[in-house]
Design a protein around this motif. Structure first.
Motif, PDB file in Angstrom:
ATOM      1  N   ILE A  47      -4.800  -0.422  -1.233  1.00 56.13           N
ATOM      2  CA  ILE A  47      -5.474   0.741  -1.770  1.00 56.13           C
ATOM      3  C   ILE A  47      -4.649   1.729  -2.582  1.00 56.13           C
TER       4      ILE A  47
ATOM      5  N   GLY B 183      -1.793   2.791   7.610  1.00 55.81           N
ATOM      6  CA  GLY B 183      -2.891   2.688   8.575  1.00 55.81           C
ATOM      7  C   GLY B 183      -3.438   4.027   9.014  1.00 55.81           C
TER       8      GLY B 183
ATOM      9  N   ALA C 232      -2.109  -2.203   7.117  1.00 61.19           N
ATOM     10  CA  ALA C 232      -3.281  -1.755   7.850  1.00 61.19           C
ATOM     11  C   ALA C 232      -4.553  -2.364   7.286  1.00 61.19           C
ATOM     12  N   ILE C 233      -4.615  -2.473   5.977  1.00 67.30           N
ATOM     13  CA  ILE C 233      -5.858  -2.901   5.347  1.00 67.30           C
ATOM     14  C   ILE C 233      -6.091  -4.387   5.561  1.00 67.30           C
TER      15      ILE C 233
ATOM     16  N   GLU D  25       0.893  -1.139   0.000  1.00 63.03           N
ATOM     17  CA  GLU D  25       0.000   0.000   0.000  1.00 63.03           C
ATOM     18  C   GLU D  25       0.922   1.176   0.000  1.00 63.03           C
TER      19      GLU D  25
ATOM     20  N   LEU E 118      -5.517   5.307   6.245  1.00 65.68           N
ATOM     21  CA  LEU E 118      -6.722   4.470   6.220  1.00 65.68           C
ATOM     22  C   LEU E 118      -7.663   4.858   7.349  1.00 65.68           C
ATOM     23  N   LEU E 119      -7.086   5.200   8.503  1.00 67.52           N
ATOM     24  CA  LEU E 119      -7.945   5.584   9.616  1.00 67.52           C
ATOM     25  C   LEU E 119      -8.706   6.868   9.296  1.00 67.52           C
TER      26      LEU E 119
ATOM     27  N   TYR F 187     -10.327  -0.661  14.858  1.00 72.93           N
ATOM     28  CA  TYR F 187     -10.492  -0.816  13.419  1.00 72.93           C
ATOM     29  C   TYR F 187      -9.236  -1.457  12.816  1.00 72.93           C
ATOM     30  N   ILE F 188      -8.106  -0.854  13.189  1.00 70.05           N
ATOM     31  CA  ILE F 188      -6.837  -1.266  12.582  1.00 70.05           C
ATOM     32  C   ILE F 188      -5.890  -1.678  13.702  1.00 70.05           C
ATOM     33  N   HIS F 189      -5.159  -2.763  13.511  1.00 67.69           N
ATOM     34  CA  HIS F 189      -4.178  -3.261  14.467  1.00 67.69           C
ATOM     35  C   HIS F 189      -4.776  -3.479  15.852  1.00 67.69           C
TER      36      HIS F 189
ATOM     37  N   LYS G  75     -19.026  -0.755   4.394  1.00 71.81           N
ATOM     38  CA  LYS G  75     -17.628  -0.708   4.813  1.00 71.81           C
ATOM     39  C   LYS G  75     -17.549  -0.451   6.321  1.00 71.81           C
TER      40      LYS G  75
ATOM     41  N   LEU H 146      -9.703   7.665   6.352  1.00 71.54           N
ATOM     42  CA  LEU H 146     -10.799   7.183   5.497  1.00 71.54           C
ATOM     43  C   LEU H 146     -11.867   6.471   6.319  1.00 71.54           C
TER      44      LEU H 146
END
Lengths: 590, 260
Positions: A416, B18, A62-63, A13, B21-22, A154-156, A140, B24
């Motif tokens: 992305i 990340g 992250a994604i 990414e 992305l966060l 959300y992430i990690h 989403k 977003l």
């Protein structure tokens, strides 16, 4: 031959680009470049505890952070013989569905769709497709919500750990996820119809090998202990290197993979191609309705396959929640005693097969190997872009190449940001081959190989060139007839560049000289050549990457021994340049 | 385009993307963000990006190639305010852990072999303030939504963003968690910048330190506390270094000094 280490660190990414170089009527080069620098993630966790590794290595992406988390946990639990109860496995699967929904819906609606309906981005697209854009965003959001409830963020998210979870979601939270999933169904069906009925261009099309996890028991799903190929071959998780064979290319810090010397594809389309027949219920019906043979050859159908998987994930969520709710008790994290072991974890990230291999010694991480989906797809991305570019060029649609390459890269969903920008078409100057020879020289002084048939006029030019070079005193010159049994070339696997010389029909003016990587000659159907099967069978992939074709456009290849005037002139040009190579391998002057 | 809106660029160097992305992932606020500011460049979200003068540049990721050094300097030249967002930009990220250049070089070789890269040369991973002046820091791996929105609102409103000068323990107390250190778990809460709302401890798990070191943390005390709890000195050093990037060297220098 030097061996390239297969330890790797690959993620994409962020900054990446694709470029095609065109020399006259031929695409001479396609490069998928990743500008991101190296992070050495596989080395960062060495010496750490398994728990620290589980926290750190998903930071690659992250994604796909949930996929990485599930993969590293599966690897660790295999290494340390940790058996988790069904409730834990089911929750992990539910969490994985969240990531699939989040990633796929973002990709199909926000990144891919604008291309097909003629808008520059999703926000502009909202003027005509407001409802779709809004509900897709909610979808989403729903995927994110699942990941947050189970993963912690959300992430990690740090909640999933070796042996279970720090904290289990409540029944209310799970019940809400189930009912919300059911509410989305009408829109999910619309999504499948929309993306399976899109008018995908039929270029590029070509066969490839598809690979994905086999979830076992004849089921569809996103993890397993075996890798299954579209050829029917299977590998147990620990034998993943049979498939991946990673290597490094000089234009990217993301490693590449090939299977038996050929590119292969992973991702939603790979899964649907390999195990799509196992889809049941509504997603099974939709599969039967839409799947056809074009899906097997055309990477643009990735988007359709992703839509099908959104449906599969939404169907699976209520089932999973019901199963999880059968287990009322929250279970403490399963403890383990083992301090030594190796384990591999295979999962399907949204964009394809993800492999984590971790080795533990004396309670600490000793070695890590991670193979990411985009690293595996990179070769096929380049190949399909090459096919598309050459075909459009043949059809006189050069102006469409840039957009089509972007479409192809984006279809692979290589994380992305790199899919959202940067396609470039370059025009090579007419004597580009001279610069290229300079570049090739940097990799060592080449071995020249003359190819062709001296009985067919201009087709003898390659052989003639080789003979002339020999006359000038060059020692590293071989003829077609000599190469098959040359031990230096194939047994010792020389790492010097191989420069093949031949008459090649590029549909140019007679005498035009074109130099291109051998790989592109093999991919270019119009240029395929009778000697190529022999050569490609003898060459290792590393040699193939360092082999080139210097082709001269013939005027005629009728029977006869005369070489035509323009071809002879070109031959003399080439001869002047090549015979001027001095002992240090540099070009004296042009 | 309304010219009064602050011009903002969001940039990604090497990292997991990340933090972008966060941004977003602020689904409900995303449109407001795009309306309140003139987003000139945001590669992850849009393709019509402009590289012009900026009021604010948000930079994610650490610097790991020569190309990125140039890119970063260019961003600094164009922007009035530069903000480092996320762990990679603020401390150099996980990949900033190889603070010794020899160790880094060896590991680079182990991973990539002898292939010479033609597109750009790798450099040891560093936070962005190793190369340019940074006006504000927004830590986190990834950054927190709430913290980002507070920060962003103040910034576009023309006020200096509020600092979060406290460690994770502050949120943890508000959340009425039991102290995991008392249960003998290696929790890095006292050393780590807050902003996550003590999410790990809320899930009965020790803080891994992913927001990076908090300014003014009492490292010495934490070090000996963990030692008293029976943790191995090597382990403590490693666990403290995991998410501290290149800034760990200041951390340990301080420790050495206090020891003397």
């Amino acid at each position: 031959m030097k061996r390239i280490s297969v330890d790797h660190l690959a993620r994409v990414e962020g900054n990446g680009g694709i470029s095609a170089t065109i020399d006259g009527n031929t695409v001479t080069e396609v490069k998928f470049t990743i500008y991101e620098g190296p992070r050495l993630i596989e080395k960062l966790t060495v010496g750490r505890t398994p728990e620290e590794d589980v926290s750190m290595s998903p930071r690659i992406c992250a994604i796909c952070s949930i996929s990485h988390r599930n993969a590293v946990i599966r690897a660790m639990e295999n290494a340390l013989s940790v058996k988790v109860p069904p409730k834990v496995t089911l929750l992990r699967e539910l969490m994985h569905m969240g990531e699939m929904i989040e990633s796929h819906s973002l990709h199909v609606y926000y990144l891919a769709l604008p291309d097909y309906v003629g808008f520059p981005n999703a926000i502009a697209m909202a003027s005509k497709y407001k409802l779709e854009v809004e509900i897709a965003l909610e979808m989403k959001n729903f995927g994110n919500h699942i990941m947050k409830v189970i993963g912690g963020r959300y992430i990690h998210g740090e909640n999933p750990v070796i042996g279970g979870f720090g904290k289990f979601p409540t029944q209310e939270e799970l019940g809400w996820i189930k009912s919300r999933a059911i509410q989305f169904m009408p829109f999910v069906f619309k999504t499948v119809n929309l993306f399976c009925e899109l008018d995908y261009p039929d270029c590029p099309e070509d066969e490839t090998v598809y690979a994905c996890c086999d979830p076992g028991d004849g089921k569809y799903g996103f993890w397993g202990d075996e890798i299954l190929l579209s050829t029917g071959e299977k590998f147990f998780r620990d034998d993943y290197k049979e498939l991946t064979n990673e290597f490094v290319v000089s234009h990217s810090y993301a490693k590449r993979s090939r299977y038996n010397g050929k590119p292969y594809s992973v991702g939603a389309l790979a899964r649907v191609n390999v195990i799509g027949e196992r889809l049941k219920k509504e997603s099974g019906k939709m599969y039967k309705k839409y799947f056809d043979k074009r899906w097997k050859r055309n990477p643009l159908f990735h988007n359709a396959a992703q839509a099908l998987e959104i449906l599969y994930s939404f169907e699976r969520i209520p089932e999973l929640v019901d199963e999880i709710l059968q287990y009322r008790e929250d279970i403490p994290i399963v403890k383990y005693r083992k301090k030594e072991g190796k384990g591999t974890g295979l999962v399907e990230a949204p964009r394809g097969l993800l492999i984590h291999h971790h080795e533990i010694r004396e309670g600490l991480v000793h070695q890590v190997d991670i193979v990411t989906p985009t690293a595996q797809n990179a070769e096929d991305i380049e190949r399909y872009c090459f096919i598309a570019a050459q075909k459009l060029l043949d059809e006189g649609k050069e102006d469409q190449i840039r957009d089509r390459m972007e479409l192809v890269v984006r279809a692979f969903d290589p994380c992305i940001s790199c899919s959202a920008h940067l396609a470039e078409v370059k025009k090579a100057p007419s004597d580009d081959w001279k610069n290229k020879i300079n570049e090739i020289m940097k990799g060592g002084s080449p071995i020249f190989i003359g190819i062709g048939n001296p009985d067919r006029s201009d087709d003898g030019v390659g052989i003639q060139l080789a003979l002339e070079l020999k006359k000038c005193g060059s020692v590293d010159v071989l003829l077609e007839s000599e190469i098959e049994n040359d031990e230096n070339l194939w047994v010792d696997e020389t790492d010097r560049p191989l420069l093949f010389m031949d008459a090649v029909d590029f549909r140019e003016k007679a005498g035009k000289v074109t130099l291109l990587p051998m790989n592109n000659v093999l991919n270019n159907i119009a240029l395929s050549h009778k000697f190529l099967p022999i050569v490609s069978g003898l060459m290792t992939y590393r040699q193939l990457k360092n082999a080139y074709m210097l082709g001269i456009q013939p005027e005629s290849i009728d029977n006869g021994h005369e070489i035509s005037t323009p071809v002879r002139k070109a031959m003399n040009d080439v001869l002047t340049i090549l015979s001027n190579l001095n002992s240090s391998g540099e070009l004296n002057e042009f | 385009m309304n010219n009064n809106k602050p011009k903002i660029g969001i940039y990604e160097l090497t990292g997991c993307a990340g933090d972008a992305l966060l941004i977003l992932d602020c689904e409900n606020e995303l449109l407001d963000i795009f309306q309140a500011a003139d987003i000139q460049s945001f590669l992850m979200a849009k393709s019509d990006n402009i590289d012009g003068d900026l009021d604010v540049a948000l930079v994610e990721g650490s610097v790991t190639t020569e190309r990125e050094i140039e890119e970063l300097k260019d961003i600094r030249n164009r922007a009035k305010i530069v903000v480092a967002i996320g762990l990679c930009a603020t401390v150099g990220g996980l990949q900033g852990r190889f603070t010794d250049s020899e160790e880094w070089g060896e590991n680079l070789k182990k991973v990539y072999g002898d292939v010479e890269m033609t597109h750009t040369k790798a450099v040891q991973s560093k936070p962005i303030d190793a190369y340019i002046n940074v006006d504000f820091y927004l830590p986190g791996c990834p950054i927190g939504k709430e913290q980002f929105l507070n920060f962003f609102t103040r910034l576009v409103g023309g006020s200096p963003p509020e600092k979060y000068p406290h460690p994770v323990c502050v949120s943890c107390k508000y959340n009425e968690n039991d102290c995991l250190l008392n249960r003998g778990l290696p929790c890095l809460g006292p050393l780590t910048a807050d902003g996550c709302g003590s999410v790990c401890i809320n899930h009965n798990l020790p803080c891994v330190g992913c927001w990076g070191p908090v300014e003014g943390a009492n490292l010495t005390s934490a070090f000996y506390l963990l030692k008293d709890k029976g943790f191995d000195v090597e382990y403590i050093k490693k666990v403290m270094a995991n998410y501290s990037g290149t800034k760990i060297t200041t951390f340990f220098d301080q420790l050495k000094k206090e020891k003397q």
